[in-house]
Design a protein around this motif. Structure first.
Motif, PDB file in Angstrom:
ATOM      1  N   ARG A 193      16.395  69.884  38.018  1.00 51.24           N
ATOM      2  CA  ARG A 193      15.241  69.059  37.704  1.00 51.24           C
ATOM      3  C   ARG A 193      14.336  68.903  38.926  1.00 51.24           C
ATOM      4  O   ARG A 193      14.258  67.842  39.528  1.00 51.24           O
ATOM      5  CB  ARG A 193      15.687  67.682  37.210  1.00 51.24           C
ATOM      6  CG  ARG A 193      16.281  67.702  35.820  1.00 51.24           C
ATOM      7  CD  ARG A 193      15.221  67.977  34.779  1.00 51.24           C
ATOM      8  NE  ARG A 193      15.804  68.040  33.446  1.00 51.24           N
ATOM      9  CZ  ARG A 193      15.145  68.405  32.371  1.00 51.24           C
ATOM     10  NH1 ARG A 193      13.889  68.761  32.470  1.00 51.24           N
ATOM     11  NH2 ARG A 193      15.731  68.438  31.199  1.00 51.24           N
ATOM     12  N   SER A 201       9.091  68.910  31.320  1.00 49.62           N
ATOM     13  CA  SER A 201      10.005  68.266  30.368  1.00 49.62           C
ATOM     14  C   SER A 201       9.439  67.004  29.747  1.00 49.62           C
ATOM     15  O   SER A 201      10.083  66.410  28.873  1.00 49.62           O
ATOM     16  CB  SER A 201      11.322  67.925  31.077  1.00 49.62           C
ATOM     17  OG  SER A 201      11.146  66.853  31.991  1.00 49.62           O
ATOM     18  N   PRO A 204       8.742  67.040  25.638  1.00 52.11           N
ATOM     19  CA  PRO A 204       9.926  67.007  24.764  1.00 52.11           C
ATOM     20  C   PRO A 204      10.689  65.679  24.772  1.00 52.11           C
ATOM     21  O   PRO A 204      11.539  65.455  23.912  1.00 52.11           O
ATOM     22  CB  PRO A 204      10.811  68.130  25.334  1.00 52.11           C
ATOM     23  CG  PRO A 204       9.894  69.024  26.079  1.00 52.11           C
ATOM     24  CD  PRO A 204       8.854  68.119  26.636  1.00 52.11           C
ATOM     25  N   LEU A 205      10.388  64.798  25.734  1.00 52.55           N
ATOM     26  CA  LEU A 205      11.115  63.532  25.781  1.00 52.55           C
ATOM     27  C   LEU A 205      10.927  62.719  24.499  1.00 52.55           C
ATOM     28  O   LEU A 205      11.838  62.021  24.058  1.00 52.55           O
ATOM     29  CB  LEU A 205      10.661  62.710  26.996  1.00 52.55           C
ATOM     30  CG  LEU A 205      11.146  63.186  28.363  1.00 52.55           C
ATOM     31  CD1 LEU A 205      10.538  62.343  29.468  1.00 52.55           C
ATOM     32  CD2 LEU A 205      12.669  63.143  28.440  1.00 52.55           C
ATOM     33  N   ARG A 207      10.685  63.886  21.542  1.00 49.01           N
ATOM     34  CA  ARG A 207      11.530  64.460  20.508  1.00 49.01           C
ATOM     35  C   ARG A 207      12.999  64.106  20.734  1.00 49.01           C
ATOM     36  O   ARG A 207      13.729  63.842  19.778  1.00 49.01           O
ATOM     37  CB  ARG A 207      11.355  65.979  20.485  1.00 49.01           C
ATOM     38  CG  ARG A 207      12.118  66.666  19.365  1.00 49.01           C
ATOM     39  CD  ARG A 207      11.790  68.138  19.272  1.00 49.01           C
ATOM     40  NE  ARG A 207      12.241  68.914  20.422  1.00 49.01           N
ATOM     41  CZ  ARG A 207      11.438  69.429  21.350  1.00 49.01           C
ATOM     42  NH1 ARG A 207      10.133  69.233  21.269  1.00 49.01           N
ATOM     43  NH2 ARG A 207      11.925  70.132  22.365  1.00 49.01           N
ATOM     44  N   HIS A 208      13.392  64.049  21.995  1.00 50.07           N
ATOM     45  CA  HIS A 208      14.804  63.828  22.299  1.00 50.07           C
ATOM     46  C   HIS A 208      15.197  62.348  22.257  1.00 50.07           C
ATOM     47  O   HIS A 208      16.384  62.039  22.156  1.00 50.07           O
ATOM     48  CB  HIS A 208      15.141  64.393  23.681  1.00 50.07           C
ATOM     49  CG  HIS A 208      14.973  65.880  23.778  1.00 50.07           C
ATOM     50  ND1 HIS A 208      15.297  66.727  22.751  1.00 50.07           N
ATOM     51  CD2 HIS A 208      14.505  66.666  24.793  1.00 50.07           C
ATOM     52  CE1 HIS A 208      15.051  67.976  23.116  1.00 50.07           C
ATOM     53  NE2 HIS A 208      14.568  67.963  24.351  1.00 50.07           N
ATOM     54  N   HIS A 209      14.228  61.441  22.380  1.00 53.01           N
ATOM     55  CA  HIS A 209      14.545  60.009  22.458  1.00 53.01           C
ATOM     56  C   HIS A 209      13.818  59.248  21.346  1.00 53.01           C
ATOM     57  O   HIS A 209      12.660  58.838  21.522  1.00 53.01           O
ATOM     58  CB  HIS A 209      14.141  59.445  23.823  1.00 53.01           C
ATOM     59  CG  HIS A 209      14.960  59.956  24.961  1.00 53.01           C
ATOM     60  ND1 HIS A 209      16.210  59.452  25.270  1.00 53.01           N
ATOM     61  CD2 HIS A 209      14.714  60.937  25.862  1.00 53.01           C
ATOM     62  CE1 HIS A 209      16.691  60.093  26.322  1.00 53.01           C
ATOM     63  NE2 HIS A 209      15.813  61.000  26.703  1.00 53.01           N
ATOM     64  N   PRO A 210      14.460  59.035  20.217  1.00 54.96           N
ATOM     65  CA  PRO A 210      13.823  58.257  19.142  1.00 54.96           C
ATOM     66  C   PRO A 210      13.409  56.862  19.593  1.00 54.96           C
ATOM     67  O   PRO A 210      12.375  56.340  19.158  1.00 54.96           O
ATOM     68  CB  PRO A 210      14.910  58.189  18.062  1.00 54.96           C
ATOM     69  CG  PRO A 210      15.816  59.345  18.348  1.00 54.96           C
ATOM     70  CD  PRO A 210      15.792  59.519  19.833  1.00 54.96           C
ATOM     71  N   ARG A 213      10.041  56.945  21.138  1.00 55.01           N
ATOM     72  CA  ARG A 213       8.975  56.990  20.130  1.00 55.01           C
ATOM     73  C   ARG A 213       8.698  55.587  19.580  1.00 55.01           C
ATOM     74  O   ARG A 213       7.544  55.197  19.396  1.00 55.01           O
ATOM     75  CB  ARG A 213       9.355  57.940  18.990  1.00 55.01           C
ATOM     76  CG  ARG A 213       9.477  59.392  19.399  1.00 55.01           C
ATOM     77  CD  ARG A 213       9.453  60.311  18.193  1.00 55.01           C
ATOM     78  NE  ARG A 213      10.589  60.098  17.300  1.00 55.01           N
ATOM     79  CZ  ARG A 213      11.755  60.729  17.411  1.00 55.01           C
ATOM     80  NH1 ARG A 213      11.944  61.590  18.389  1.00 55.01           N
ATOM     81  NH2 ARG A 213      12.728  60.510  16.530  1.00 55.01           N
ATOM     82  N   ASP A 329      17.523  55.985  30.158  1.00 53.70           N
ATOM     83  CA  ASP A 329      18.145  56.893  31.122  1.00 53.70           C
ATOM     84  C   ASP A 329      17.582  56.541  32.500  1.00 53.70           C
ATOM     85  O   ASP A 329      16.533  57.062  32.895  1.00 53.70           O
ATOM     86  CB  ASP A 329      17.842  58.351  30.780  1.00 53.70           C
ATOM     87  CG  ASP A 329      18.588  59.324  31.698  1.00 53.70           C
ATOM     88  OD1 ASP A 329      19.193  58.873  32.683  1.00 53.70           O
ATOM     89  OD2 ASP A 329      18.559  60.534  31.422  1.00 53.70           O
ATOM     90  N   ARG A 332      16.107  59.125  34.813  1.00 53.36           N
ATOM     91  CA  ARG A 332      14.839  59.767  34.459  1.00 53.36           C
ATOM     92  C   ARG A 332      13.811  58.712  34.059  1.00 53.36           C
ATOM     93  O   ARG A 332      12.893  58.982  33.290  1.00 53.36           O
ATOM     94  CB  ARG A 332      15.051  60.742  33.305  1.00 53.36           C
ATOM     95  CG  ARG A 332      16.043  61.851  33.610  1.00 53.36           C
ATOM     96  CD  ARG A 332      16.056  62.889  32.517  1.00 53.36           C
ATOM     97  NE  ARG A 332      14.791  63.606  32.451  1.00 53.36           N
ATOM     98  CZ  ARG A 332      14.454  64.449  31.477  1.00 53.36           C
ATOM     99  NH1 ARG A 332      15.300  64.660  30.475  1.00 53.36           N
ATOM    100  NH2 ARG A 332      13.299  65.063  31.482  1.00 53.36           N
TER     101      ARG A 332
END
Length: 382
Positions: A193, A201, A204-205, A207-210, A213, A329, A332
């Motif tokens: 990273r 990245s 896409p965060l 999409r990966h973390h509902p 959103r 997280d 991040r």
């Protein structure tokens, strides 16, 4: 394991956040004097706040993720030094183009305020994360609320150029304090990273973390309502039958001090209960304040109380929401906060853009009801 901040570190970050973000607003009361000094139309100098906002968005998108890679002492010091340099460039600007360019840089560097909140949340124990984020949010709120008052007073006393130099000196003092007091420990990077990979990245965060959103949807809705109410309210109070002058309208912003006072309490409640419960309570408080504004503009005390409840609800909810984003997280958190704040400000800007057309179409009460609907929708998103 991330080391905790030194004693007084959170308060230092709150002070840095407040004095940094203030630079986006402090010049606004002096814009007429700036236009006269540079011999350009007021409409041109009126682009200065827009330039600062553009810069702020750039800072959130490009610089905020650096909190995942650089030591706080190094990162915050560098940005405050850059802020001081940008303020000096604005102070010596010979024309509108250099001034606007300087304000893009000022806005980007002032984004250190968001980095401060992220650092406070990252370095706090999980059971005190809400308090850390809320303390820095209180500093930011104080900076926003008092910036126009302090900037206008300084501009009247020493002129707008020297006023900017005073703010540059404050930024340098903050840089010295950050260099000596903030942690020198570099965050432990995730494998593979690097900074470029971090920027790639970011999209896409979502999409990966509902939960990210949902945080964006919640925060965007109340910031939409916040900008909608304040812009429409300013326009309404300036028109008959109220016909208030700018000074009288500006005094109503002091009602937001309740929101500033409520933030430390919100931090403790967020640590004790779930952020969702705190957010629901905040949204109901803000909706109650907006309902009072919808019916009470003829009474200054009712207007002030409505604004106090509205601002308190929105400010406090933002602190709870950001602590939730950081908790997704912590390693991040800079990247997550970057995505959150860019979209948060984008949705909020729609409220600013729609305020005048909506006011012309449905009137003040219809505009207030639109804001209430957005607040209640934010309350039910889980």
């Amino acid at each position: 394991m991330t080391r905790p901040l030194p004693r007084g570190g959170t308060l230092l970050l709150a002070s840095i956040a407040g004095t940094a973000i203030a630079n986006n607003y402090a010049i606004q009361p002096a814009l007429t004097a700036v236009a006269a000094d540079l011999s350009v139309p007021a409409s041109v100098i009126g682009l200065v706040p827009t330039a600062a906002l553009v810069g702020c968005m750039i800072g959130f998108a490009v610089l905020l993720p650096l909190t995942d890679h650089l030591a706080p002492s190094r990162l915050v010091t560098a940005q405050l030094c850059a802020l001081a340099v940008a303020l000096v460039l604005a102070a010596i600007a010979p024309g509108p183009v250099p001034l606007l360019a300087a304000y893009v840089l000022i806005g980007a560097a002032a984004g250190v305020a968001a980095q401060a909140g992220n650092i406070a949340g990252r370095h706090a124990p999980p059971e005190r994360r809400g308090r850390g984020v809320a303390t820095v949010a209180a500093g930011m709120s104080a900076g926003i609320l008092l910036s126009r008052l302090v900037g206008g007073a300084l501009a009247d006393i020493v002129g707008w150029r020297r006023m900017l130099l005073v703010f540059a000196a404050v930024a340098l003092l903050g840089a010295i304090a950050a260099f000596t007091r903030l942690p020198r420990q570099r965050p432990r990077a995730l494998p593979g990273r690097g900074y470029r990979a971090t920027l790639a990245s970011l999209p896409p965060l979502l999409r990966h973390h509902p939960q990210l959103r949902r945080a964006v949807a919640r925060g965007g809705l109340w910031y939409f309502a916040f900008n909608l109410v304040w812009v429409a309210l300013t326009l309404t109070l300036a028109q008959p039958p109220h016909s208030l002058d700018p000074t009288a309208i500006g005094l109503y912003s002091l009602a937001g001090l309740l929101g500033f006072a409520a933030l430390p309490v919100t931090g403790r409640l967020t640590d004790r209960h779930t952020p969702q419960a705190v957010i629901v309570a905040c949204m109901l408080t803000a909706a109650a304040g907006t309902a009072l504004l919808a019916t009470g503009l003829n009474s200054p005390p009712a207007t002030a109380l409505g604004l106090a409840l509205f601002d308190a609800g929105c400010f406090a909810a933002q602190a709870a929401n950001q602590s939730r984003v950081i908790a997704l997280d912590p390693r991040r958190s800079g990247s997550l906060s970057s995505v959150y704040l860019v979209l948060y400000f984008t949705i909020g800007a729609m409220g600013t853009a729609l305020a005048a057309p909506l006011l012309d179409t449905v009137g003040w009460q219809g505009t207030a009801l639109t804001a209430i609907a957005a607040l209640l929708l934010a309350a039910v998103i889980r």
